[in-house]
Structures are given as structure tokens and as C-alpha cells.
Design an enzyme around this catalytic site. Structure first.
Site, PDB file in Angstrom:
ATOM      1  N   ARG A 234     -51.811 -33.414  15.930  1.00 27.76           N
ATOM      2  CA  ARG A 234     -51.629 -32.005  15.580  1.00 27.76           C
ATOM      3  C   ARG A 234     -50.663 -31.986  14.396  1.00 27.76           C
ATOM      4  O   ARG A 234     -49.749 -32.830  14.309  1.00 27.76           O
ATOM      5  CB  ARG A 234     -50.995 -31.216  16.741  1.00 27.76           C
ATOM      6  N   GLU A 263     -52.796 -24.752   9.522  1.00 29.74           N
ATOM      7  CA  GLU A 263     -54.205 -24.819   9.116  1.00 29.74           C
ATOM      8  C   GLU A 263     -54.797 -23.418   8.979  1.00 29.74           C
ATOM      9  O   GLU A 263     -54.437 -22.543   9.761  1.00 29.74           O
ATOM     10  CB  GLU A 263     -54.998 -25.618  10.155  1.00 29.74           C
ATOM     11  N   HIS A 281     -59.498 -31.027   9.542  1.00 26.13           N
ATOM     12  CA  HIS A 281     -59.535 -31.059  11.018  1.00 26.13           C
ATOM     13  C   HIS A 281     -60.975 -31.272  11.530  1.00 26.13           C
ATOM     14  O   HIS A 281     -61.519 -30.444  12.269  1.00 26.13           O
ATOM     15  CB  HIS A 281     -58.945 -29.760  11.595  1.00 26.13           C
TER      16      HIS A 281
HETATM   17  P1  NAP Z   1     -54.184 -38.332  26.360  1.00 26.18           P
HETATM   18  O1  NAP Z   1     -55.177 -39.271  26.929  1.00 26.18           O
HETATM   19  O2  NAP Z   1     -53.483 -37.392  27.260  1.00 26.18           O
HETATM   20  O3  NAP Z   1     -53.104 -39.211  25.569  1.00 26.18           O
HETATM   21  C1  NAP Z   1     -51.938 -38.669  25.052  1.00 26.18           C
HETATM   22  C2  NAP Z   1     -50.935 -39.792  24.785  1.00 26.18           C
HETATM   23  O4  NAP Z   1     -49.781 -39.240  24.184  1.00 26.18           O
HETATM   24  C3  NAP Z   1     -50.503 -40.543  26.021  1.00 26.18           C
HETATM   25  O5  NAP Z   1     -50.558 -41.905  25.760  1.00 26.18           O
HETATM   26  C4  NAP Z   1     -49.067 -40.106  26.263  1.00 26.18           C
HETATM   27  O6  NAP Z   1     -48.342 -41.226  26.748  1.00 26.18           O
HETATM   28  C5  NAP Z   1     -48.613 -39.708  24.867  1.00 26.18           C
HETATM   29  N1  NAP Z   1     -47.646 -38.612  24.907  1.00 26.18           N
HETATM   30  C6  NAP Z   1     -47.776 -37.423  25.523  1.00 26.18           C
HETATM   31  N2  NAP Z   1     -46.673 -36.679  25.355  1.00 26.18           N
HETATM   32  C7  NAP Z   1     -45.820 -37.423  24.622  1.00 26.18           C
HETATM   33  C8  NAP Z   1     -44.500 -37.209  24.149  1.00 26.18           C
HETATM   34  N3  NAP Z   1     -43.846 -36.075  24.401  1.00 26.18           N
HETATM   35  N4  NAP Z   1     -43.922 -38.193  23.421  1.00 26.18           N
HETATM   36  C9  NAP Z   1     -44.579 -39.347  23.182  1.00 26.18           C
HETATM   37  N5  NAP Z   1     -45.841 -39.598  23.620  1.00 26.18           N
HETATM   38  C10 NAP Z   1     -46.443 -38.656  24.343  1.00 26.18           C
HETATM   39  O7  NAP Z   1     -54.833 -37.429  25.223  1.00 26.18           O
HETATM   40  P2  NAP Z   1     -56.076 -37.758  24.275  1.00 26.18           P
HETATM   41  O8  NAP Z   1     -57.327 -37.323  24.910  1.00 26.18           O
HETATM   42  O9  NAP Z   1     -55.971 -39.144  23.768  1.00 26.18           O
HETATM   43  O10 NAP Z   1     -55.775 -36.704  23.075  1.00 26.18           O
HETATM   44  C11 NAP Z   1     -54.546 -36.744  22.415  1.00 26.18           C
HETATM   45  C12 NAP Z   1     -54.398 -35.579  21.466  1.00 26.18           C
HETATM   46  O11 NAP Z   1     -55.145 -35.805  20.286  1.00 26.18           O
HETATM   47  C13 NAP Z   1     -54.863 -34.204  21.924  1.00 26.18           C
HETATM   48  O12 NAP Z   1     -53.970 -33.593  22.807  1.00 26.18           O
HETATM   49  C14 NAP Z   1     -54.999 -33.467  20.605  1.00 26.18           C
HETATM   50  O13 NAP Z   1     -53.764 -32.875  20.263  1.00 26.18           O
HETATM   51  C15 NAP Z   1     -55.326 -34.572  19.604  1.00 26.18           C
HETATM   52  N6  NAP Z   1     -56.708 -34.478  19.145  1.00 26.18           N
HETATM   53  C16 NAP Z   1     -56.957 -34.134  17.859  1.00 26.18           C
HETATM   54  C17 NAP Z   1     -58.270 -34.050  17.430  1.00 26.18           C
HETATM   55  C18 NAP Z   1     -58.593 -33.697  16.012  1.00 26.18           C
HETATM   56  O14 NAP Z   1     -59.615 -33.069  15.795  1.00 26.18           O
HETATM   57  N7  NAP Z   1     -57.798 -34.101  15.041  1.00 26.18           N
HETATM   58  C19 NAP Z   1     -59.324 -34.275  18.296  1.00 26.18           C
HETATM   59  C20 NAP Z   1     -59.029 -34.623  19.602  1.00 26.18           C
HETATM   60  C21 NAP Z   1     -57.710 -34.737  20.029  1.00 26.18           C
HETATM   61  P3  NAP Z   1     -47.065 -41.061  27.695  1.00 26.18           P
HETATM   62  O15 NAP Z   1     -47.479 -40.101  28.765  1.00 26.18           O
HETATM   63  O16 NAP Z   1     -46.777 -42.442  28.162  1.00 26.18           O
HETATM   64  O17 NAP Z   1     -45.982 -40.525  26.817  1.00 26.18           O
HETATM   65  C1  8YV Z   2     -61.412 -29.685  17.677  1.00 24.58           C
HETATM   66  C2  8YV Z   2     -59.295 -30.815  18.637  1.00 24.58           C
HETATM   67  O1  8YV Z   2     -61.386 -29.627  16.292  1.00 24.58           O
HETATM   68  O2  8YV Z   2     -60.080 -31.531  20.738  1.00 24.58           O
HETATM   69  C3  8YV Z   2     -59.108 -31.147  20.072  1.00 24.58           C
HETATM   70  O3  8YV Z   2     -57.971 -31.027  20.543  1.00 24.58           O
HETATM   71  O4  8YV Z   2     -58.371 -30.553  17.933  1.00 24.58           O
HETATM   72  C4  8YV Z   2     -60.647 -30.904  18.045  1.00 24.58           C
HETATM   73  O5  8YV Z   2     -61.524 -31.686  18.755  1.00 24.58           O
HETATM   74  C5  8YV Z   2     -61.109 -28.340  18.150  1.00 24.58           C
HETATM   75  O6  8YV Z   2     -60.697 -28.242  19.459  1.00 24.58           O
HETATM   76  C6  8YV Z   2     -62.361 -27.482  17.961  1.00 24.58           C
HETATM   77  O7  8YV Z   2     -62.023 -26.209  18.067  1.00 24.58           O
END
Ligand code: NAP
Ligand code: 8YV
Length: 323
Positions: A234, A263, A281
Site C-alpha cells: 500500500r 492514488e 495499482h
Molecule cells: P498476508 O498473508 O496476511 O501477509 C501479510 C504479511 O505481512 C505477513 O507476513 C505478516 O507477518 C506481515 N505483517 C502484517 N502486519 C505487519 C506489521 N505491522 N509489521 C510488519 N509486518 C507485518 O497478506 P497477503 O495476502 O500476502 O497480502 C498482503 C498485502 O498486500 C495486502 O494486505 C494488500 O495490502 C497488499 N496487496 C496489494 C495488491 C496490489 O494490487 N498492489 C494486491 C494484493 C495485495 P507477521 O504477522 O509475522 O508480521
Molecule cells: C486490487 C488490492 O487492486 O487486493 C488488494 O488488496 O489492492 C488489489 O488486488 C483492489 O482491491 C481492486 O479494487
């Protein structure tokens, strides 16, 4: 029998709108023309609306929840739900669901692509060919991935997918998080220390208050003039002013960014630099993955309104609201 009513506070792509309209009466709050139209729509639908569809990036302040006193569930089209008022949802027994796992591969692919595009300057190389510059000189040398260390901030579902892919690129993997995990990668409980040892630092944590500005000026200074920063988490996870300054001053070597603080606004200071790659994004934005996310959004709503447990209740609400 009348269909349950849901309100959409995010844009609804056709593949999501179609099944939603099939199973629910859908109110499009996101598409309301202006503040007056939004207020009128809310007043009309508040007594009967029981479901909500939001996006991963949607921000729903707790006081907005009061607009919908009969809300039972929010189905988030995204794995991130940092904009959802979880405490207020817990108090009001409102379920919040998200779309974990179905987007892991896409987002991990994007992180790797950003890493390669940034370190190898593939966007600037492409512009170089189109500008006819190759007819005059060779493109400057860039930096390898092989043998270098990737520092993953947040080794969760997606972070592990990034690690697997970067191993295939012959990188070493290290990670930072709140907990050490049973994985064969080096664990750091200190982000500055990880940044010091990493050649590429990749953020893939949730957003929200707990991770706000985790990547700050100190972390960027530790990453140093040969280090690259990639953000697919994020925009809030990095201090964007500090990041712009680090790029401007050569404090770090470059950045590959899919997410930004406000954004769709992106700091113009990051434009047209060979060492910076900017994406709007789109980490999960393929037909296949967005369809899978949309299907899960609808499935969770349908399960709830059929009186069954939802598939992907967010962990913070497990045990606090009905499954
Ligand atoms: P997840 O499986 O819950 O993994 C999150 C990781 O972050 C865990 O390893 C956790 O480890 C760590 N974490 C959580 N809070 C933390 C903190 N305060 N300090 C340090 N580490 C922390 O989640 P995921 O499915 O991989 O997704 C992760 C994130 O990616 C989403 O929440 C979203 O914000 C982002 N994302 C972005 C896009 C995009 O379009 N750019 C798409 C999908 C996801 P610990 O619990 O050991 O700290
Ligand atoms: C998407 C995301 O762009 O899954 C998330 O957390 O940031 C992205 O996969 C978004 O949620 C679509 O609205």
C-alpha cells in the site's frame, strides 16, 4: 421473494456487476453524480440495505457505517481491507470478507516484474529504442538480480510467492515481519538491519496504521545508493516524501512502485527517470485474477444471505461475529 439489497461503494467491473445484479438488488453509491445525489441515495436505501461491496483500496470511515443501520456484511473486492472500520464492524456484528489467495500468483508476478524492470531499466531501455537512440549509442549497463539479496517486508501468502520466484532468479531471500516463521530464509526483526543487508527491498504487508511509513528515511538510507525499493503493498507503507527525496538525492538506486499514498495521484518528481518504474495499482489486474476475486466477493455475499458461513471472513473478526 425479493432479493437482498447491497450497496456498492467501489466501481463494479462488468464481470462482478452481472452476478451481483442477478442475485441482489444493487445500489451504486460509487456512481452517484455528486454529494447531493449520494446523500439522497443513502436516505432512500438505508432502511433496506443489508450488504456492501467495497474495493481493496476503499476507505470507509467508522461514522459512515451509521448511514447503513441494517448492514450485515461488507464483501471486499481485494485481499487488503485496511480502509474498513474493523472495530466498528465488530461492535455492530458486521462481517467483513476479503479475497485472499486467489491473487497470490498475479501479485507475486508483478513484484518480480517490477524488480526486473527497475534493476534492469527495461522501461527506459524501451523508450531508448523508440527514440532512435540505439542508432547512436549503446544503452548503459544496469544491475543483475542473481547473487543479490531480496529483503521481503511481510512474508505472507504473496510474500512467499515472491520469494519462490526470486529464488528461481538466483537471489537470496531475507524477510522482516513481526514473527519469525518456519522458512529457510533469514529473519530480521529490525527493518533497518534488513535494508542494510538487502539489494532489493520489497514491501508486501497490509496497509493501515500498524504499517504506516514503515519504510521511512532511515530505512531508505540503510538500503543505500546501490539498493532498490519495490512497493506492491500500500502507498501508506512508505513515507512517500522520504522516498521522493531518496530518489532525488541518489540515497537509493531506484524504485518500482505499484501503489502510492494518494492514488491516483503520483508525485511528478518520480516521472521520466530511468531508475523508477511506475504502475497504476495493477498488481492483480488480469481478467483471470479479477474474475476469481469477483467470484469470491459474490460467493461470500450469497453464503451470508443463505444463512451459511462465509468463506473468507477477515481474521480479526473470527470469533467476534457469526461466521
Ligand atoms: P498476508 O498473508 O496476511 O501477509 C501479510 C504479511 O505481512 C505477513 O507476513 C505478516 O507477518 C506481515 N505483517 C502484517 N502486519 C505487519 C506489521 N505491522 N509489521 C510488519 N509486518 C507485518 O497478506 P497477503 O495476502 O500476502 O497480502 C498482503 C498485502 O498486500 C495486502 O494486505 C494488500 O495490502 C497488499 N496487496 C496489494 C495488491 C496490489 O494490487 N498492489 C494486491 C494484493 C495485495 P507477521 O504477522 O509475522 O508480521
Ligand atoms: C486490487 C488490492 O487492486 O487486493 C488488494 O488488496 O489492492 C488489489 O488486488 C483492489 O482491491 C481492486 O479494487
Amino acid at each position: 421473494m425479493s432479493k437482498p439489497e447491497v450497496v456498492a461503494i467501489a466501481p463494479l467491473p462488468a464481470f462482478l456487476a452481472k452476478p451481483l445484479h442477478e442475485h441482489f438488488t444493487v445500489h451504486d453509491l460509487y456512481g452517484a453524480a455528486d454529494a447531493d445525489a449520494r446523500r439522497d441515495l443513502i436516505a432512500r436505501i438505508a432502511p433496506t440495505t443489508r450488504g456492501m461491496v467495497a474495493a481493496g483500496g476503499s476507505q470507509l470511515p467508522p461514522d459512515r457505517l451509521a448511514n447503513f443501520p441494517h448492514l450485515e456484511m461488507i464483501s471486499v473486492f481485494g485481499v487488503g481491507y485496511d480502509g474498513m472500520p474493523l472495530a466498528a464492524c465488530r461492535d455492530a456484528k458486521i462481517k467483513v470478507t476479503n479475497t485472499p489467495d486467489v491473487l497470490n500468483d498475479e501479485v507475486a508476478d508483478t513484484a518480480v516484474a517490477l524488480t526486473l524492470m527497475t534493476c534492469r531499466q527495461f522501461v527506459a531501455s524501451h523508450k531508448f529504442v523508440e527514440a532512435g537512440d540505439w542508432l547512436k549509442v549503446q544503452y548503459p549497463l544496469t544491475r543483475s538480480l542473481w547473487g543479490k539479496t531480496a529483503g521481503i517486508i511481510g512474508l505472507g501468502r504473496i510474500g512467499k510467492g515472491i520469494a519462490e520466484r526470486l529464488l528461481a532468479h538466483k537471489m537470496k531471500i531475507a524477510y522482516f515481519g513481526r514473527n519469525r516463521q518456519d522458512v529457510p530464509y533469514a529473519y530480521y526483526d529490525n527493518l533497518v538491519a534488513l535494508a542494510r543487508d538487502a539489494d532489493v527491498l520489497i514491501a508486501i504487508t497490509p496497509g493501515g496504521a500498524a504499517t504506516r511509513h514503515l519504510v521511512n528515511a532511515d530505512v531508505l538510507a540503510a538500503l543505500g545508493p546501490t539498493g532498490y525499493f519495490v512497493n506492491v503493498a500500500r502507498g501508506s507503507v512508505a513515507d512517500e516524501d522520504a522516498l521522493v527525496a531518496a530518489i532525488n538525492n541518489g540515497t537509493i538506486a531506484g524504485a518500482g512502485l505499484d501503489v502510492f499514498a494518494a492514488e491516483p495521484n503520483v508525485p511528478a518528481a518520480l516521472f521520466n527517470r530511468p531508475n523508477v518504474v511506475l504502475l497504476p495499482h495493477v498488481a492483480s489486474a488480469t481478467h483471470e485474477t479479477r474474475q476469481a476475486m469477483g467470484d469470491l466477493v459474490v460467493e461470500n455475499l450469497r453464503l451470508h444471505f443463505a444463512g451459511k458461513p462465509v468463506r473468507t471472513l477477515v481474521p480479526e473478526l473470527v470469533g467476534a461475529v457469526a461466521p
